[in-house]
Enzyme design. Structure first.
Site, PDB file in Angstrom:
ATOM      1  N   ARG A 171      11.254  -1.479  11.241  1.00  0.00           N
ATOM      2  CA  ARG A 171      10.151  -1.068  12.111  1.00  0.00           C
ATOM      3  C   ARG A 171       9.979  -2.062  13.249  1.00  0.00           C
ATOM      4  O   ARG A 171      10.050  -3.269  13.033  1.00  0.00           O
ATOM      5  CB  ARG A 171       8.861  -0.993  11.289  1.00  0.00           C
ATOM      6  CG  ARG A 171       8.698   0.334  10.598  1.00  0.00           C
ATOM      7  CD  ARG A 171       7.571   0.329   9.611  1.00  0.00           C
ATOM      8  NE  ARG A 171       6.334  -0.305  10.079  1.00  0.00           N
ATOM      9  CZ  ARG A 171       5.211  -0.295   9.377  1.00  0.00           C
ATOM     10  NH1 ARG A 171       5.154   0.331   8.214  1.00  0.00           N
ATOM     11  NH2 ARG A 171       4.141  -0.884   9.836  1.00  0.00           N
ATOM     12  N   ARG A 189      12.130  -6.036   5.622  1.00  0.00           N
ATOM     13  CA  ARG A 189      11.740  -4.691   5.204  1.00  0.00           C
ATOM     14  C   ARG A 189      12.528  -3.655   6.003  1.00  0.00           C
ATOM     15  O   ARG A 189      12.747  -3.788   7.197  1.00  0.00           O
ATOM     16  CB  ARG A 189      10.248  -4.503   5.446  1.00  0.00           C
ATOM     17  CG  ARG A 189       9.784  -3.126   5.044  1.00  0.00           C
ATOM     18  CD  ARG A 189       8.330  -3.114   4.828  1.00  0.00           C
ATOM     19  NE  ARG A 189       7.586  -2.944   6.069  1.00  0.00           N
ATOM     20  CZ  ARG A 189       6.317  -2.575   6.100  1.00  0.00           C
ATOM     21  NH1 ARG A 189       5.656  -2.382   4.974  1.00  0.00           N
ATOM     22  NH2 ARG A 189       5.691  -2.445   7.244  1.00  0.00           N
ATOM     23  N   LYS A 212       0.827  -1.218   0.000  1.00  0.00           N
ATOM     24  CA  LYS A 212       0.000   0.000   0.000  1.00  0.00           C
ATOM     25  C   LYS A 212       0.857   1.262   0.000  1.00  0.00           C
ATOM     26  O   LYS A 212       0.600   2.187  -0.749  1.00  0.00           O
ATOM     27  CB  LYS A 212      -0.900   0.074   1.244  1.00  0.00           C
ATOM     28  CG  LYS A 212      -1.920  -1.011   1.364  1.00  0.00           C
ATOM     29  CD  LYS A 212      -2.829  -0.764   2.568  1.00  0.00           C
ATOM     30  CE  LYS A 212      -2.111  -0.699   3.903  1.00  0.00           C
ATOM     31  NZ  LYS A 212      -1.553  -1.970   4.381  1.00  0.00           N
ATOM     32  N   ARG A 261      -0.518  -8.210  13.312  1.00  0.00           N
ATOM     33  CA  ARG A 261      -1.062  -7.284  12.304  1.00  0.00           C
ATOM     34  C   ARG A 261      -1.907  -8.030  11.277  1.00  0.00           C
ATOM     35  O   ARG A 261      -2.930  -7.533  10.824  1.00  0.00           O
ATOM     36  CB  ARG A 261       0.084  -6.536  11.606  1.00  0.00           C
ATOM     37  CG  ARG A 261       0.625  -5.418  12.484  1.00  0.00           C
ATOM     38  CD  ARG A 261       2.055  -5.091  12.164  1.00  0.00           C
ATOM     39  NE  ARG A 261       2.225  -4.461  10.870  1.00  0.00           N
ATOM     40  CZ  ARG A 261       3.386  -4.465  10.193  1.00  0.00           C
ATOM     41  NH1 ARG A 261       4.436  -5.092  10.676  1.00  0.00           N
ATOM     42  NH2 ARG A 261       3.465  -3.845   9.041  1.00  0.00           N
ATOM     43  N   ARG A 311      -9.525   1.233   8.477  1.00  0.00           N
ATOM     44  CA  ARG A 311      -9.119  -0.126   8.808  1.00  0.00           C
ATOM     45  C   ARG A 311     -10.188  -0.852   9.607  1.00  0.00           C
ATOM     46  O   ARG A 311      -9.991  -2.011   9.972  1.00  0.00           O
ATOM     47  CB  ARG A 311      -7.862  -0.067   9.666  1.00  0.00           C
ATOM     48  CG  ARG A 311      -6.591  -0.265   8.885  1.00  0.00           C
ATOM     49  CD  ARG A 311      -5.469  -0.224   9.893  1.00  0.00           C
ATOM     50  NE  ARG A 311      -4.330  -0.961   9.473  1.00  0.00           N
ATOM     51  CZ  ARG A 311      -3.231  -0.382   8.978  1.00  0.00           C
ATOM     52  NH1 ARG A 311      -3.171   0.907   8.801  1.00  0.00           N
ATOM     53  NH2 ARG A 311      -2.206  -1.114   8.654  1.00  0.00           N
TER      54      ARG A 311
HETATM   55  P1  ADP Z   1       0.991  -1.829   7.872  1.00  0.00           P
HETATM   56  O1  ADP Z   1      -0.087  -1.590   6.858  1.00  0.00           O
HETATM   57  O2  ADP Z   1       2.281  -2.179   7.243  1.00  0.00           O
HETATM   58  O3  ADP Z   1       0.598  -2.742   8.995  1.00  0.00           O
HETATM   59  P2  ADP Z   1       0.914   0.965   8.815  1.00  0.00           P
HETATM   60  O4  ADP Z   1       2.153   1.734   8.687  1.00  0.00           O
HETATM   61  O5  ADP Z   1      -0.229   1.336   7.930  1.00  0.00           O
HETATM   62  O6  ADP Z   1       1.356  -0.537   8.640  1.00  0.00           O
HETATM   63  O7  ADP Z   1       0.388   0.994  10.329  1.00  0.00           O
HETATM   64  C1  ADP Z   1       1.217   0.657  11.398  1.00  0.00           C
HETATM   65  C2  ADP Z   1       0.426   0.591  12.696  1.00  0.00           C
HETATM   66  O8  ADP Z   1      -0.195   1.878  12.949  1.00  0.00           O
HETATM   67  C3  ADP Z   1      -0.737  -0.396  12.718  1.00  0.00           C
HETATM   68  O9  ADP Z   1      -0.329  -1.710  13.053  1.00  0.00           O
HETATM   69  C4  ADP Z   1      -1.638   0.235  13.788  1.00  0.00           C
HETATM   70  O10 ADP Z   1      -1.157  -0.006  15.085  1.00  0.00           O
HETATM   71  C5  ADP Z   1      -1.488   1.720  13.522  1.00  0.00           C
HETATM   72  N1  ADP Z   1      -2.504   2.218  12.545  1.00  0.00           N
HETATM   73  C6  ADP Z   1      -2.256   2.761  11.322  1.00  0.00           C
HETATM   74  N2  ADP Z   1      -3.395   3.107  10.722  1.00  0.00           N
HETATM   75  C7  ADP Z   1      -4.405   2.782  11.574  1.00  0.00           C
HETATM   76  C8  ADP Z   1      -5.821   2.868  11.531  1.00  0.00           C
HETATM   77  N3  ADP Z   1      -6.462   3.386  10.458  1.00  0.00           N
HETATM   78  N4  ADP Z   1      -6.539   2.437  12.592  1.00  0.00           N
HETATM   79  C9  ADP Z   1      -5.932   1.918  13.671  1.00  0.00           C
HETATM   80  N5  ADP Z   1      -4.602   1.796  13.788  1.00  0.00           N
HETATM   81  C10 ADP Z   1      -3.832   2.208  12.752  1.00  0.00           C
END
Ligand code: ADP
Length: 221
Positions: free
Chosen positions: A166, A133, A19, A177, A94
């Site tokens: 990360r 990554r 994404k 996740r 999400r």
């Molecule tokens: P990825 O898609 O690789 O898991 P992101 O960088 O989008 O990672 O998100 C990392 C973390 O940030 C998530 O695991 C969550 O804890 C938090 N997060 C990001 N976006 C949201 C969201 N829309 N709602 C809830 N938590 C979020």
């Protein structure tokens, strides 16, 4: 073709689906901001803001941050002037509650309908992509030791900053996740499908190949 109209895009997909990489390319292509809740939350965590402190534990464990924290963040960001011609949301919504809050906000603001891309990648490949990554803490750019190595090992191609792994790319957090995705985010596929807004795209293959599938699905090329 059609590149001047308002484009309000969502990229859905599990962790590791690509994404971030694809939204960054799309943002450049359409000249609209990439709005990544993950990047915004990581920044808040680095800045030790109240939001960052509240989100920290959830993020490290690979759990979703509570809806009310993230919804407020996005509502504020979408009303900034640069999002006027459109935006690309990466990592939001999400949960169904976030999706409904977004619908309400866009309606209130009189914005054009959403287009939703679901980037589909089998789970075994997601796990492979997430281990190895590396990302740039300064600008959020993403690399992979095997699939997308930086030009200079350990350094960002764009800002030359040192790359880091990360905390949530460690195996237990990765597992969590993917569980969160299955339980809370996957239902959004059906939600947007029912609204006829969904464009499924195969996310396996080279970055450029996936990008051209996305532009075709959105009728940008
Ligand atoms: P990825 O898609 O690789 O898991 P992101 O960088 O989008 O990672 O998100 C990392 C973390 O940030 C998530 O695991 C969550 O804890 C938090 N997060 C990001 N976006 C949201 C969201 N829309 N709602 C809830 N938590 C979020």
């Amino acid at each position: 073709m059609n590149e001047n109209k308002e484009r309000n895009l969502i990229l859905l997909g599990a962790a590791g689906a690509g994404k971030g990489t694809q939204s960054q390319k799309m943002a450049t292509r359409l000249n609209i901001p990439q709005i990544s809740t993950g990047d915004m939350l990581r920044q808040a965590r680095r800045d030790q803001t109240p939001l960052g402190k509240s989100a920290d534990g959830y993020m490290t464990r690979g759990e979703l941050v509570p809806d009310e924290l993230v919804i407020g963040l996005v509502e504020e960001r979408l009303q900034k002037p640069d999002a006027g011609p459109g935006f690309i949301l990466d990592g939001f919504p999400r949960t169904l509650e976030q999706a409904r809050a977004l619908d309400t906000l866009l309606k209130k603001l009189g914005r054009a309908p959403l287009q939703v891309v679901d980037v589909q990648v089998p789970e075994a490949l997601l796990v492979e992509r997430l281990s190895g990554r590396l990302s740039c803490p300064k600008d959020g750019a993403s690399y992979h030791l095997k699939f997308a190595p930086p030009k200079t090992p350990g350094h960002c191609d764009r800002c030359q900053g040192a790359l880091t792994e990360r905390a949530d790319d460690k195996p237990d957090a990765v597992k969590q996740r993917l569980v969160e995705y299955r339980n809370k985010t996957a239902p959004l596929i059906d939600y947007y499908h029912q609204q006829r807004l969904l464009h499924p795209v195969d996310g396996v293959g080279e970055v450029e190949a996936v990008f051209s599938r996305i532009t075709q699905a959105l009728q940008l090329s």
